[in-house]
Enzyme design. Structure first.
Site, short mmCIF file in Angstrom:
data_model
loop_
_atom_site.label_atom_id
_atom_site.label_comp_id
_atom_site.label_asym_id
_atom_site.label_seq_id
_atom_site.Cartn_x
_atom_site.Cartn_y
_atom_site.Cartn_z
CE LYS A 1 -0.11 8.91 49.02
NZ LYS A 1 0.08 7.60 48.40
CE LYS B 1 5.95 12.03 46.70
NZ LYS B 1 6.17 10.66 46.40
CE LYS C 1 3.19 5.95 41.01
NZ LYS C 1 3.02 5.70 42.45
N1 AQP Z 1 9.32 12.95 43.22
C1 AQP Z 1 10.06 11.89 43.51
N2 AQP Z 1 11.40 11.95 43.46
C2 AQP Z 1 12.16 10.86 43.76
N3 AQP Z 1 11.63 9.64 44.08
C3 AQP Z 1 10.28 9.54 44.14
N4 AQP Z 1 9.45 8.51 44.41
C4 AQP Z 1 8.17 8.93 44.31
N5 AQP Z 1 8.13 10.23 43.96
C5 AQP Z 1 9.43 10.64 43.85
C6 AQP Z 1 9.90 7.16 44.73
O1 AQP Z 1 9.26 6.27 43.83
C7 AQP Z 1 9.07 5.01 44.48
C8 AQP Z 1 7.71 4.49 44.18
O2 AQP Z 1 6.75 5.35 44.78
P1 AQP Z 1 5.30 4.80 45.08
O3 AQP Z 1 4.60 4.53 43.84
O4 AQP Z 1 5.36 3.67 46.02
O5 AQP Z 1 4.60 5.92 45.90
P2 AQP Z 1 4.83 7.40 46.18
O6 AQP Z 1 6.12 7.65 46.88
O7 AQP Z 1 3.60 7.84 46.93
O8 AQP Z 1 4.91 8.01 44.72
P3 AQP Z 1 3.94 9.07 44.08
O9 AQP Z 1 4.42 9.28 42.70
O10 AQP Z 1 3.85 10.28 44.95
O11 AQP Z 1 2.58 8.28 44.05
P4 AQP Z 1 1.14 8.75 44.51
O12 AQP Z 1 0.88 10.06 43.81
O13 AQP Z 1 0.23 7.65 44.07
O14 AQP Z 1 1.18 8.90 46.00
C9 AQP Z 1 9.36 5.21 45.95
O15 AQP Z 1 10.63 4.67 46.24
C10 AQP Z 1 9.39 6.71 46.10
O16 AQP Z 1 10.30 7.10 47.11
#
Ligand code: AQP
Length: 334
Positions: A116, A198, A201
């Protein structure tokens, strides 16, 4: 949620964008399956979300949309505490105490912080670095036994365990040391445009992620454009990350194993395979989207769910926080 001898589960997602099918596969889908068996606390992690710049009005809107989506996916607010993280001040309070048991060096080594920091090089704030400590506070406040997360968050649950042990060793047994719960399949859904990364969002490329809010045509189009390889054999293997990812997605939404999916598509060309994955995902999302829309039309109902969820969470969190304040020696009146 009656107090019981059942094991405790905590998990959360950030309202930092629309949830992707990765968030569903790695987290929310499991939450739904766990709610009958465990005492569950499911939060909307808005304190975590502001570690990256958010537009305030959008953050508020997304928070409510996420609450509606949780319920539409099958989270039952009668069975679990569903609430907004910032509505329970104990999260931030415990994080402060845990900060004093966490080292700068270990936070600098966290993979998510490094990723990040690169992605948001103009805003490497203290909160971004402190993200895992706040997550530790989230989990430890509820004395959680299990934390269902995707693989990307495993490192954060590990540091939570370290911090809990450190506190317990220094001040005496206070926190239960939690275990991450990671599914074998669907734990890491990859980007459709770059299967080495990965699915996220907040990905800038809208074709890289399939959102739970995408309409049917968009879902099908994104899968048609998914990056694969030059062979034409639908098989999961390390040298075919694109196809492996599509097989994993298909297996999650179809409710079958990857091996069963491979068998179903043996001899099928990539074009037809991608269309089948798109159709399957679109079919699964349609009822969730309709239910989310229905729920969002009744903001009073959603607000009620969130405030009673926050009350339940507060009750449990306060017990742990009082214990912690007492152990560290804070004056609490005579
Ligand atoms: N690609 C993925 N595959 C499986 N699990 C995933 N998680 C996120 N991306 C994947 C799981 O979703 C939960 C919630 O995630 P979060 O919103 O707390 O943050 P994150 O992991 O940072 O998810 P994003 O989508 O990548 O968000 P941004 O883009 O805002 O940083 C967690 O349990 C995560 O493991």
């Amino acid at each position: 949620m009656e107090s019981s001898n059942r094991k405790i589960v905590y998990s959360a997602a950030q309202p930092s964008g629309n949830l992707t099918i990765g968030n569903y596969a790695g987290a929310v889908g499991n939450w739904v399956r766990m709610q009958k068996e465990y005492d569950c606390f499911y939060a909307i992690a808005d304190l975590h979300a502001i570690t990256v710049r958010q537009e305030p009005s959008e953050l508020r809107r997304r928070t409510l949309e996420l609450a509606a989506l949780y319920v539409a996916c099958g989270i039952d607010p009668e069975h679990c505490a569903l609430y907004v993280q910032s509505n329970v001040s104990a999260h931030a309070e415990l994080a402060w105490v845990l900060n004093t048991l966490t080292y700068v060096g270990e936070m600098e080594r966290m993979t998510q912080f490094k990723d990040k920091s690169q992605k948001h090089a103009d805003n490497i704030n203290m909160g971004l670095m402190d993200y895992p400590v706040l997550m530790a506070a989230d989990i430890l406040l509820y004395q959680a036994d299990y934390v269902p997360v995707g693989v990307d968050q495993k490192q954060h649950v590990e540091i939570t365990r370290d911090i809990a042990n450190r506190f317990n060793n220094r001040y005496g047994e206070t926190f239960r040391v939690p275990e991450p719960l990671i599914l074998k399949s669907g734990a890491k859904i990859m980007s459709l445009q770059d299967p080495a990364r990965k699915m996220s969002k907040s990905d800038e490329n809208p074709n890289a992620s399939v959102y739970l809010s995408d309409d049917r045509d968009t879902v099908i189009r994104k899968f048609k454009r998914a990056v694969t390889d030059s062979e034409s054999c639908v098989r999961a293997s390390a040298d075919k990350p694109g196809i492996t990812n599509l097989l994993t997605i298909y297996s999650v939404f179809k409710g079958c194993s990857v091996a069963e999916a491979e068998k179903e598509f043996s001899g099928v060309g990539y074009g037809d395979f991608k269309s089948a994955v798109g159709e399957t995902v679109a079919d699964a999302l349609a009822p969730v989207q309709a239910e989310q829309k229905r729920l969002l039309a009744d903001k009073g109902y959603l607000g009620g769910i969130l405030s009673s969820g926050a009350e339940r969470a507060f009750k449990a969190a306060r017990k742990t926080l009082s214990k912690v304040y007492c152990k560290v020696g804070f004056y609490r009146g005579e």
